[in-house]
Design an enzyme around this catalytic site. Structure first.
Site, short mmCIF file in Angstrom:
data_model
loop_
_atom_site.label_atom_id
_atom_site.label_comp_id
_atom_site.label_asym_id
_atom_site.label_seq_id
_atom_site.Cartn_x
_atom_site.Cartn_y
_atom_site.Cartn_z
N ASP A 292 0.86 -1.18 0.00
CA ASP A 292 0.00 0.00 0.00
C ASP A 292 0.91 1.24 0.00
O ASP A 292 2.14 1.15 0.13
CB ASP A 292 -0.97 -0.01 1.18
C1 NOJ Z 1 -4.03 3.91 0.09
C2 NOJ Z 1 -5.21 3.01 0.20
O1 NOJ Z 1 -5.17 2.30 1.43
C3 NOJ Z 1 -5.35 2.00 -0.92
O2 NOJ Z 1 -6.61 1.39 -0.83
C4 NOJ Z 1 -5.14 2.65 -2.26
O3 NOJ Z 1 -5.26 1.67 -3.27
C5 NOJ Z 1 -3.79 3.31 -2.28
N1 NOJ Z 1 -3.73 4.33 -1.26
C6 NOJ Z 1 -3.46 3.95 -3.64
O4 NOJ Z 1 -4.21 5.08 -3.82
#
Ligand code: NOJ
Length: 750
Positions: A292
């Protein structure tokens, strides 16, 4: 649309040979490049923006901002120093960068473009929690295909969804993004979404890979506070949190995103148990693990790594393939290999997985996106139509005393509340490509059924801020009306990532408006819009009819009106319990019995000392999992267990008759639950093991049959292995998790 699916979960010998050939030519720096995911644009530049805007205006062209690339991006792409992008949806920019990667880098390896398309790209569907409330995986598959069509047309080949985190705490803002509290339902929805995203024959001629997230247990954030610590047993990990991921992989998903949270004190992004032991050794899954956003760097504040170098080392060793945004791999991985701290074979394995996915997606053959496609495809009428179908099926009728709904078109309405004429909040969280003008409001929906003179509209108060409050106008409108229609709830920015709440009552001063309007004694219909279950016992007692409409996307208003006037009979059912009070959280149907269970759900206050009850409220939720009303009535009869004594290899077959005993056609979600009465470890009081959505005409009856292989009635045993234990079971077929016809069966020893 056809239903051919690309699966990315199997090895293909020809592709493997291609991967090997490529890998053999790669330098260490090029290998590291494939493991780097970044955003190609630099910081926002006002002059650059203004200049582009002015040119577009002078040429009479629609303005779409094309940010400046990062100063080092072109060189990085030429050097093969970056493998993928996130959240870039500008075909021109993507093609420009792709050309550098494909035509000007030594090995010509294309970049992959990932994006958060959570409930639609531009055709915004209801939030995923609402979509799950349809209990209609086929419909979700179609909705996911539409999302894939639009995303693919703007150059995306990797969708960072489905979000398959089981969520049992509505304080957690991200409950909006998933399918709710139940792993079995979550599995069905995960499969449907993966199939939809990975459909073949997209108009772009390209393919999409799904990326289930957040692996794993993120929904267990303590006290529902986003990014907070999680702590659960390995058994709960395996029985509750992992199954939707496994279902997504079995459906063909070729990537997964590691979560921000820790599992047993080791953050997911550097956790060898989940990334290596479970994914690779146990499941033999060949897909890509992506971190993430900056989750590698976050190992530092977690206290697992002292610096970014160590964070990179721990992540790669644990089994993380691609690092999103932070620079641990970019800055340190080559040096970690050269110093012998990270074996080259592990880097090769990670790169192999990335190349495998790029080959399977077809990027080498079709790296560019047709820049003229998106305007023709986006928001196509059939996409908007499907968004309406999903919105219809996602709404849940929670209360309808004296059959107040559907409304008579002759009734004079007072429409009161801050969400009745609101465009942007209908879109809910994660609508990155928001265009509020795409949205139909409730007032616009009502105008399909009623002339303007038939209602008065009073916003009465803002959604969440303190003032201004116009109670007098609301009361006057109510007094003048036959029926009050309240349109209340949360704004889009009250749920989703980083948007947890501690108080789930109506925000702002909305409850004051309800109290004043209720005092007029007029019948009240309340349409409640939210990104989560709310805690609204007072409102629920004041409203005669209550429709949970969620944040239902671009067709929200029309869908609400169709239901209010009975053109559509509601059929949604809750997939997360609605608590009575904040203090009950977490509340979920599939809880354990404890050694001192209450003698009945809905325990009486003080009546059962030293039982597992509260002294000031029942244990039961206000509205349970699986619950939802219809304008007709369904009667359940004749539960039949075809073979009540079963062997381990048999299939449990249970049937029941469902009759539409009312006056309208309607759809019912028939649910099957089981309970394993005694186990070597304790078992939940109920577990969903099947559901079917059926449509019945008035007076029509149908025998619904469920077949559940006994092999699916197991759990993680004492030795942490999956086991089905012989013994006595209960089974229910019913309309929700708290009622239904009950029977029993027995599983014999082998
Ligand atoms: C953080 C989020 O937790 C995740 O769901 C997302 O795909 C990523 N950022 C990328 O934007």
């Amino acid at each position: 649309m056809d239903n051919h699916i690309t699966t990315y979960n199997q090895l293909n010998p020809a592709a493997e040979a291609r991967v090997d050939a490529l890998l053999a030519q790669m330098t260490l720096a090029e290998k590291v490049g494939q493991l780097v995911q970044t955003n190609p644009f630099g910081p926002f530049d006002r002059d650059h923006y203004d200049a582009q805007k002015q040119t577009a205006e002078e040429n009479g062209e629609p303005f779409e901002y094309f940010p400046k690339l990062r100063h080092d991006m072109e060189d990085l792409l030429r050097a093969g120093g970056v493998g993928s992008f996130l959240n870039v949806t500008l075909p021109k920019a993507i093609n420009h960068c792709q050309r550098l990667a494909v035509e000007e880098s030594r090995l010509g390896i294309p970049i992959m473009v990932g994006s958060d398309v959570i409930h639609g790209y531009r055709t915004i569907f209801p939030i995923p929690l609402a979509e799950a409330s349809t209990w209609n995986p086929e419909l979700l598959e179609k909705a996911s295909r539409v999302a894939a069509e639009e995303a693919s047309a703007v150059g995306v080949d990797w969708i960072f969804a489905p979000m398959v985190d089981v969520a049992r705490d509505p304080r957690w803002g991200r409950i909006a993004e998933g399918a709710g509290e139940d792993p079995f339902l979550g599995m069905a929805m995960a499969r449907a979404r993966v199939r939809g995203f990975q459909t073949t024959h997209l108009a772009s001629g390209r393919r999409i890979a799904a990326c289930p997230k957040h692996y794993v247990g993120y929904g267990a954030a303590e006290a529902g506070r986003d990014y907070n610590t999680t702590d659960f047993s390995e058994r709960t990990l395996r029985d509750v949190y992992l199954p939707p991921f496994k279902a997504a992989f079995d459906a063909g998903a070729g990537s997964v995103m590691s979560a921000f949270n820790e599992i047993s004190s080791v953050p997911a992004t550097a956790n060898p148990l989940i990334l290596r032991t479970i994914l690779r050794d146990e499941w033999q899954w060949p897909g890509v693990v992506l971190s993430d956003y900056e989750a590698v760097k976050e190992l530092i504040p977690h206290g697992l790594a002292a610096d970014l170098r160590e964070a990179a080392r721990l992540s790669l060793l644990a089994g993380l393939d691609i690092e999103m945004i932070s620079d641990g791999y970019h800055n340190h991985l080559a040096e970690l290999v050269e110093s012998g701290e990270v074996p080259l074979e592990l880097v090769d394995e990670a790169v192999r997985r990335v190349l495998r996915l790029k080959i399977a997606v077809g990027l080498f053959e079709k790296p560019y996106v047709d820049e003229s496609l998106a305007p023709k495809l986006i928001l196509r009428p059939d996409f908007r139509e499907l968004a309406l179908d999903v919105a219809h099926e996602s709404m849940v009728l929670l209360k309808n005393d004296n059959d107040l709904l559907p409304l008579s078109p002759q009734a004079r309405l007072a429409v009161i509340g801050p969400l009745a004429n609101n465009h942007k909040d209908m879109l809910g969280c994660w609508s990155l490509h928001t265009h509020p003008e795409d949205v139909e409001t409730v007032l616009e929906g009502l105008s399909v059924y009623l002339p303007d003179e038939a209602w008065t509209y009073v916003p009465a108060c803002p959604i969440r801020e303190d003032g201004p409050l116009d109670i007098a106008a609301a009361v006057a409108a109510a007094q003048d009306a036959d029926v009050v229609l309240l349109v209340l709830g949360e704004s889009a920015d009250m749920s989703g990532e980083g948007h947890s709440r501690t108080d789930l009552g109506l925000p702002g001063r909305q409850q004051e408006v309800v109290d004043a309007v209720a005092a007029t004694g007029k019948p009240i219909v309340c349409v409640l819009m939210s990104g989560r279950p709310l805690v609204i016992p007072q409102l629920a007692s004041q409203a005669d009819a209550l429709l949970c409409a969620w944040h239902a996307g671009i067709r929200a208003g029309r869908a609400v009106a169709d239901i209010l006037f009975g053109t559509v009979n509601p059929s949604g059912k809750l997939t997360a319990s609605w608590p009575r009070s904040m203090g009950q959280i977490p509340t979920y149907y599939s809880h354990k019995n404890t050694g001192r269970p209450a003698s009945e759900a809905g325990t009486k206050q003080f009546a059962e000392s030293f039982k597992s009850v509260y002294i000031d409220a029942p244990n039961s939720p206000l509205f349970p999992f699986g619950y939802g009303l219809s304008y007709t009535r369904f009667a359940y009869s004749d539960l039949h267990i075809v073979q009540p004594e079963l062997g381990l290899d048999d299939t449990l077959t249970v049937t029941a008759t469902v009759t539409n005993a009312g006056e309208r056609a309607g759809a019912e979600v028939v649910q099957l639950y089981v309970r394993d009465l005694v186990g070597s470890v304790t078992r939940p009081v109920k577990e969903l093991k099947g559901f079917q959505k059926i449509t019945l005409q008035p007076g029509e009856k149908r025998t619904v049959s469920f077949a559940v292989p006994v092999s699916e009635l197991g759990f993680t045993g004492l030795d942490m292995r999956y086991v089905v234990e012989p013994g006595d079971f209960k089974v229910w077929i019913g309309p929700d998790s708290t009622s239904g016809l009950e029977g029993s069966f027995h599983i014999k020893k082998a």
